[in-house]
Motif scaffolding. Structure first.
Motif, short mmCIF file in Angstrom:
data_model
loop_
_atom_site.label_atom_id
_atom_site.label_comp_id
_atom_site.label_asym_id
_atom_site.label_seq_id
_atom_site.Cartn_x
_atom_site.Cartn_y
_atom_site.Cartn_z
N GLU A 86 36.64 51.80 36.94
CA GLU A 86 36.04 53.05 37.41
C GLU A 86 35.47 52.99 38.82
N TYR A 87 35.15 51.80 39.33
CA TYR A 87 34.50 51.69 40.62
C TYR A 87 35.24 50.71 41.52
N THR A 88 35.18 50.96 42.82
CA THR A 88 35.80 50.08 43.80
C THR A 88 34.86 49.92 44.98
N LEU A 89 34.77 48.69 45.48
CA LEU A 89 33.97 48.39 46.66
C LEU A 89 34.89 47.74 47.68
N ARG A 90 35.05 48.38 48.85
CA ARG A 90 35.92 47.84 49.88
C ARG A 90 35.07 47.21 50.97
N GLY A 91 35.59 46.10 51.50
CA GLY A 91 34.91 45.43 52.60
C GLY A 91 35.25 46.07 53.93
N ASN A 92 34.50 45.67 54.94
CA ASN A 92 34.73 46.21 56.27
C ASN A 92 34.73 45.08 57.28
N PRO A 93 35.72 44.27 57.46
CA PRO A 93 37.01 44.22 56.78
C PRO A 93 36.97 43.40 55.50
N THR A 94 35.97 42.52 55.34
CA THR A 94 35.90 41.72 54.11
C THR A 94 34.53 41.88 53.47
N HIS A 99 28.17 38.27 48.24
CA HIS A 99 28.30 39.37 47.28
C HIS A 99 29.23 39.03 46.12
N VAL A 100 30.28 38.25 46.38
CA VAL A 100 31.26 37.94 45.33
C VAL A 100 31.80 36.54 45.57
N LYS A 101 31.99 35.80 44.47
CA LYS A 101 32.55 34.45 44.54
C LYS A 101 33.75 34.37 43.61
N VAL A 102 34.88 33.93 44.17
CA VAL A 102 36.10 33.74 43.39
C VAL A 102 36.62 32.35 43.70
N GLU A 103 36.92 31.60 42.66
CA GLU A 103 37.46 30.25 42.84
C GLU A 103 38.84 30.17 42.23
N ALA A 104 39.67 29.32 42.84
CA ALA A 104 41.02 29.08 42.34
C ALA A 104 41.23 27.59 42.21
N THR A 105 41.88 27.16 41.14
CA THR A 105 42.16 25.76 40.89
C THR A 105 43.65 25.52 41.08
N ARG A 138 50.94 26.43 42.89
CA ARG A 138 50.46 27.36 41.86
C ARG A 138 48.96 27.23 41.71
N LEU A 139 48.30 28.37 41.67
CA LEU A 139 46.84 28.41 41.55
C LEU A 139 46.46 29.20 40.31
N ARG A 140 45.42 28.75 39.62
CA ARG A 140 44.84 29.53 38.53
C ARG A 140 43.53 30.10 39.04
N ILE A 141 43.40 31.43 38.93
CA ILE A 141 42.21 32.12 39.41
C ILE A 141 41.11 31.98 38.37
N GLY A 142 39.93 31.59 38.83
CA GLY A 142 38.77 31.45 37.94
C GLY A 142 38.08 32.80 37.74
N SER A 143 36.86 32.74 37.28
CA SER A 143 36.13 33.98 37.03
C SER A 143 35.67 34.60 38.34
N ILE A 144 35.45 35.90 38.30
CA ILE A 144 34.92 36.64 39.44
C ILE A 144 33.42 36.74 39.24
N ASP A 145 32.66 36.04 40.08
CA ASP A 145 31.20 36.02 39.95
C ASP A 145 30.58 36.96 40.97
N ILE A 146 29.75 37.86 40.47
CA ILE A 146 29.00 38.77 41.33
C ILE A 146 27.54 38.39 41.17
N PRO A 147 26.97 37.60 42.10
CA PRO A 147 25.59 37.13 41.94
C PRO A 147 24.58 38.28 41.93
N VAL A 148 23.53 38.09 41.17
CA VAL A 148 22.50 39.11 41.07
C VAL A 148 21.53 38.98 42.24
N LYS A 149 21.21 37.75 42.64
CA LYS A 149 20.25 37.52 43.71
C LYS A 149 20.93 37.57 45.06
#
Length: 153
Positions: A86-94, A99-105, A138-149
């Motif tokens: 339902e919601y989207t947040l776009r960066g300007n440019p990123t 705000h968001v942490k994504v890790e790939a193994t 080949r990469l496996r995408i981990g969880s998308i973490d949106i920190p609260v602090k």
């Protein structure tokens, strides 16, 4: 009678528009809280010069990354868009890494299918065949973490 029909149509249009209108968050913090509350999220990340739509547990095949080994963890820092159903947040440019942490193994280094390149010059008797396999990582995408602090608007 026609005037009544027009008024009814106008009422129905406004009622439908109001029913489908979603509240727009007033700040980045509110938008991140709304996205965090959704059951599933996605990110659009820039990796090796290409943009990919990623969700948790995806397997991503990219051109060979030479400086990584199997089992290494990569932090994706070029996040262009973060969203949910339902919601989207776009960066300007990123979107900043705070705000968001994504890790790939790194899962594996592999090769693609055999490709044949056939060269020929007509009436000269020149024929040449080259073959090669493109290397991939080949990469496996981990969880998308949106920190609260640490989130400011």
């Amino acid at each position: 009678m026609a005037g009544l029909a027009r008024r009814c149509q106008a009422f129905i249009k406004t009622a439908c528009r109001e029913a489908h209108t979603v509240a727009v968050p007033s700040s980045t913090r509110n938008a991140l809280e709304l996205i965090r509350s959704q059951p599933s999220q996605y990110v659009v990340a820039n990796l090796v010069g290409r943009k990919y739509v990623l969700t948790p547990r995806d397997i991503l095949t990219v051109p060979r990354l030479r400086d990584v080994k199997v089992g290494d963890t990569l932090a994706l820092d070029e996040i262009l868009e973060l969203g949910s159903r339902e919601y989207t947040l776009r960066g300007n440019p990123t979107i900043p890494p705070s705000h968001v942490k994504v890790e790939a193994t790194v899962v594996e280094h592999t090769k693609g299918k055999m490709e044949f390149i056939f060269k020929k010059k007509r009436r000269k008797g020149y024929q040449k065949t080259k073959q090669h396999k493109q290397t991939y990582t080949r990469l496996r995408i981990g969880s998308i973490d949106i920190p609260v602090k640490g989130v400011t608007s």
